[in-house]
Design an enzyme around this catalytic site. Structure first.
Site, PDB file in Angstrom:
ATOM      1  N   LYS A  22      68.882  72.296  58.607  1.00 21.54           N
ATOM      2  CA  LYS A  22      69.490  71.917  57.326  1.00 21.54           C
ATOM      3  C   LYS A  22      69.369  73.058  56.323  1.00 21.54           C
ATOM      4  O   LYS A  22      70.323  73.386  55.616  1.00 21.54           O
ATOM      5  CB  LYS A  22      68.805  70.671  56.773  1.00 21.54           C
ATOM      6  CG  LYS A  22      69.349  70.228  55.419  1.00 21.54           C
ATOM      7  CD  LYS A  22      68.450  69.244  54.714  1.00 21.54           C
ATOM      8  CE  LYS A  22      67.345  69.954  53.962  1.00 21.54           C
ATOM      9  NZ  LYS A  22      66.778  69.175  52.847  1.00 21.54           N
ATOM     10  N   ASN A  23      68.194  73.680  56.259  1.00 18.12           N
ATOM     11  CA  ASN A  23      67.948  74.720  55.257  1.00 18.12           C
ATOM     12  C   ASN A  23      68.692  76.012  55.551  1.00 18.12           C
ATOM     13  O   ASN A  23      68.751  76.901  54.707  1.00 18.12           O
ATOM     14  CB  ASN A  23      66.450  74.988  55.130  1.00 18.12           C
ATOM     15  CG  ASN A  23      65.718  73.837  54.467  1.00 18.12           C
ATOM     16  OD1 ASN A  23      66.328  73.008  53.797  1.00 18.12           O
ATOM     17  ND2 ASN A  23      64.411  73.766  54.665  1.00 18.12           N
ATOM     18  N   ARG A  93      69.463  69.676  45.663  1.00 16.30           N
ATOM     19  CA  ARG A  93      69.167  70.936  44.992  1.00 16.30           C
ATOM     20  C   ARG A  93      70.011  72.095  45.531  1.00 16.30           C
ATOM     21  O   ARG A  93      70.386  72.997  44.782  1.00 16.30           O
ATOM     22  CB  ARG A  93      67.681  71.250  45.165  1.00 16.30           C
ATOM     23  CG  ARG A  93      67.317  72.551  44.489  1.00 16.30           C
ATOM     24  CD  ARG A  93      65.873  72.665  44.124  1.00 16.30           C
ATOM     25  NE  ARG A  93      65.708  73.802  43.251  1.00 16.30           N
ATOM     26  CZ  ARG A  93      65.822  73.762  41.936  1.00 16.30           C
ATOM     27  NH1 ARG A  93      66.082  72.639  41.339  1.00 16.30           N
ATOM     28  NH2 ARG A  93      65.673  74.852  41.207  1.00 16.30           N
ATOM     29  N   CYS A 117      64.473  66.730  45.929  1.00 19.83           N
ATOM     30  CA  CYS A 117      63.122  66.165  45.976  1.00 19.83           C
ATOM     31  C   CYS A 117      62.371  66.401  44.667  1.00 19.83           C
ATOM     32  O   CYS A 117      62.451  67.476  44.082  1.00 19.83           O
ATOM     33  CB  CYS A 117      62.318  66.805  47.115  1.00 19.83           C
ATOM     34  SG  CYS A 117      62.825  66.284  48.749  1.00 19.83           S
ATOM     35  N   ASP A 307      56.628  73.367  53.771  1.00 19.58           N
ATOM     36  CA  ASP A 307      57.333  72.226  54.357  1.00 19.58           C
ATOM     37  C   ASP A 307      56.596  71.598  55.537  1.00 19.58           C
ATOM     38  O   ASP A 307      57.012  70.558  56.044  1.00 19.58           O
ATOM     39  CB  ASP A 307      58.739  72.644  54.810  1.00 19.58           C
ATOM     40  CG  ASP A 307      59.733  72.680  53.658  1.00 19.58           C
ATOM     41  OD1 ASP A 307      59.378  72.247  52.550  1.00 19.58           O
ATOM     42  OD2 ASP A 307      60.871  73.125  53.871  1.00 19.58           O
ATOM     43  N   ILE A 329      52.677  76.536  46.636  1.00 20.91           N
ATOM     44  CA  ILE A 329      54.107  76.695  46.358  1.00 20.91           C
ATOM     45  C   ILE A 329      54.607  75.690  45.323  1.00 20.91           C
ATOM     46  O   ILE A 329      55.209  76.061  44.323  1.00 20.91           O
ATOM     47  CB  ILE A 329      54.935  76.571  47.659  1.00 20.91           C
ATOM     48  CG1 ILE A 329      54.400  77.525  48.735  1.00 20.91           C
ATOM     49  CG2 ILE A 329      56.413  76.843  47.378  1.00 20.91           C
ATOM     50  CD1 ILE A 329      54.529  78.991  48.419  1.00 20.91           C
TER      51      ILE A 329
END
Length: 420
Positions: A22-23, A93, A117, A307, A329
Site C-alpha cells: 500500500k505504501n 493522508r 491515522c 509500522d 517517530i
C-alpha cells in the site's frame, strides 16, 4: 461498524501470499499524473486507501480501468480538475502526494489538508517549503493548500530538517519535471521510496542516489507511460511473521522479499524464531516455543520500522522476560498499550518508552483499534488470549491489510467478521 471476533488459543500454521505494498502503491498512483500517456500499475492491494486514491484520480477526470487482478490502467491525459477535495482527502493522508505531481505537470494544484491515522503530528510544512524552494507560490486558505507555479518549477538544493517519507516522495515527484537539477538532502531511504524512484526511472526520469539520503534529480521535459509492478508489502509480511512467532507457530510467506525487512528478521531471530529465506519466500518456525522478549527503538529505515512496533509490543506482552520499546517517530503510537493492559498485559509507559514484562497468557476483552498498526497488534493479542476477543473500529485495519480474516483463517486462526 464492522468488528472482528478472534477465538483465543490459535497457533499460526500454513502458507499465504503477501499482497502488494500500500505504501508503495499510493505514491506510484500519484506519480501517474506525471505521465504523458497511459500507465499500467500491477500488484496493487485491494484496500480502502487504494480505492480512495483511484476515486481521487477519477474525480480529477483521470481515466481509471481496473481488471480482476487489481492491475490498473491510469490515463492522465484526460485530466480536467486540479483539486483534491476534502470529501476524499479527509480519510487518507497519502492524498497529499498528488500535490507535487500536479504542480510539476500542470503548474497548479488545490489540495485539502489530509486525514488518515490519528497517530500524532505529521505536518506537511516540509513538503510546502521544498516546493517553495523550487519556485512554487503557496497559500493556505480554508483548509486547502493552494499552489501554483506559473513559470514552472525550477531545480533547487533542499535540506529536509527531519527525515520524512511523504515529503521525500512529494518533492521527488515534483523534481522530475522541474527545469534543471534538484538535490534533496536528508532524504528518506525506505524501500517504498526506492520503488517509486524505479517507477519514475521506468517512465524516463533521471535520478541518482536511489536508496541513499541524497537524491539528485535532473529534470526532463516529459515522462512516458509504462507498466510497473508494485513491490510486496513489507509490513504485512512482518505482521504475519510476528503473529506466527507470538503463537509459537509456523508460516511460509510467498511473493515477498527478505532484503527489505532485515531489522525485523533480526529481532525475530533474537526472539527465538528459526527463519529460512528462499526465492520470494520467507519461512518462520517457532516449534511451539514461547518467544523471548526483545527490546528495540524505532527509527527511519534501515533501522526498526515504526509500522512494526505495535505488533512486536503485542508479542512482547506474552514473551519470556522484560523488554523496552522506544517509539521515536510518532508521539501517540504507543496508544494500544492501554488496550493490551485491559487484556492482562503488564506494560508501563514512561514517555515514549514502554516497559513490558511478559505474562504467560492474556485474557480476552472487548478492545478498540485506534490506528492501522494498533489494530493489527490487537488481532495478534486476540490469538494469544483466553476466550473470544472483540476488536472494534476495524475500518483502520481494512486500510492496510488485504483480506486479513481470510488470510488468518487460511493459517488456522479462528476469526470472523461481524457487521456493526
Amino acid at each position: 461498524m464492522d468488528k472482528l471476533i478472534i477465538e483465543g488459543g490459535s497457533r499460526i500454521n500454513g502458507e499465504i501470499r503477501i499482497s502488494g505494498s500500500k505504501n508503495s502503491g499510493l505514491p506510484i498512483l500519484a506519480a501517474t499524473l506525471l505521465a504523458s500517456g497511459p500507465m499500467h500499475i500491477c500488484n496493487l492491494p485491494h484496500l480502502n486507501d487504494i480505492t480512495t486514491m483511484l476515486a481521487l484520480l477519477r474525480c480529477m477526470g483521470v481515466g481509471v480501468t481496473i481488471d480482476e487482478k487489481m492491475c490498473v490502467e491510469v490515463d492522465p491525459t484526460s485530466i480536467t480538475e486540479f483539486e483534491a477535495p476534502y470529501e476524499l482527502v479527509r480519510t487518507m493522508r497519502a492524498s497529499i502526494l498528488v500535490l507535487g505531481p500536479m504542480l510539476a505537470r500542470f503548474g497548479k494544484a488545490d489540495v485539502s489538508f489530509p486525514g488518515g491515522c490519528a497517530i500524532g503530528s505529521r505536518p506537511v510544512d516540509i513538503h510546502l517549503r521544498g516546493l517553495e524552494a523550487m519556485g512554487a507560490e503557496i497559500e493556505v486558505d480554508g483548509g486547502y493548500i493552494r499552489a501554483k507555479a506559473p513559470n514552472g518549477l525550477k531545480g533547487a538544493r533542499y535540506l529536509m530538517d527531519t527525515v520524512t517519507v511523504g515529503g521525500t516522495e512529494n518533492l521527488l515527484m515534483a523534481a522530475v519535471l522541474a527545469e534543471g537539477t534538484t538535490i534533496l538532502e536528508n532524504a528518506a531511504r525506505e524501500p517504498e521510496i526506492v520503488d517509486l524512484a524505479e517507477c519514475l526511472i521506468a517512465m524516463g526520469a533521471k535520478i541518482k542516489g536511489v536508496g541513499t539520503d541524497r537524491l539528485e534529480i535532473e529534470g526532463v521535459k516529459t515522462l512516458n507511460g509504462c507498466t510497473y509492478e508494485v513491490m510486496p508489502d513489507r509490513i504485512e509480511t512482518g505482521t504475519y511473521l510476528v503473529a506466527a512467532a507470538a503463537t509459537g507457530g509456523w508460516v511460509k510467506l510467498r511473493d515477498t522479499r527478505a532484503d527489505i525487512l532485515e531489522a525485523v528478521l533480526l529481532k525475530l531471530e533474537e526472539a527465538g524464531a528459526e527463519i529460512t529465506v528462499g526465492e520470494g519466500t520467507i519461512e518462520l518456525a517457532m516449534h511451539g516455543k514461547r518467544p523471548k522478549a526483545v527490546s528495540f527503538k524505532t527509527a527511519p529505515y534501515p533501522a526498526f520500522p515504526t509500522d512494526m512496533q505495535a505488533q512486536f509490543t503485542a508479542m512482547n506482552a506474552i514473551a519470556e522476560g522484560t523488554s523496552s520499546v522506544v517509539e521515536t517517530i510518532f508521539e501517540n503510537r504507543l496508544i494500544q498499550v492501554h488496550e493490551l493492559n485491559r487484556m492482562g498485559a503488564n506494560i508501563r509507559l514512561e514517555g515514549n518508552t514502554a516497559i513490558i514484562t511478559g505474562v504467560e497468557k492474556l485474557k480476552a476483552a472487548p478492545v478498540m483499534a485506534s490506528d492501522l498498526r494498533a489494530s493489527a497488534s490487537l488481532v495478534i493479542a486476540g490469538m494469544l488470549a483466553e476466550g473470544d476477543t472483540l476488536v472494534d473500529r476495524i475500518y483502520h485495519i481494512d486500510r492496510g491489510y488485504e483480506c486479513i480474516e481470510e488470510k488468518l483463517q487460511a493459517l488456522g486462526v479462528r476469526i470472523r467478521r461481524v457487521p456493526g
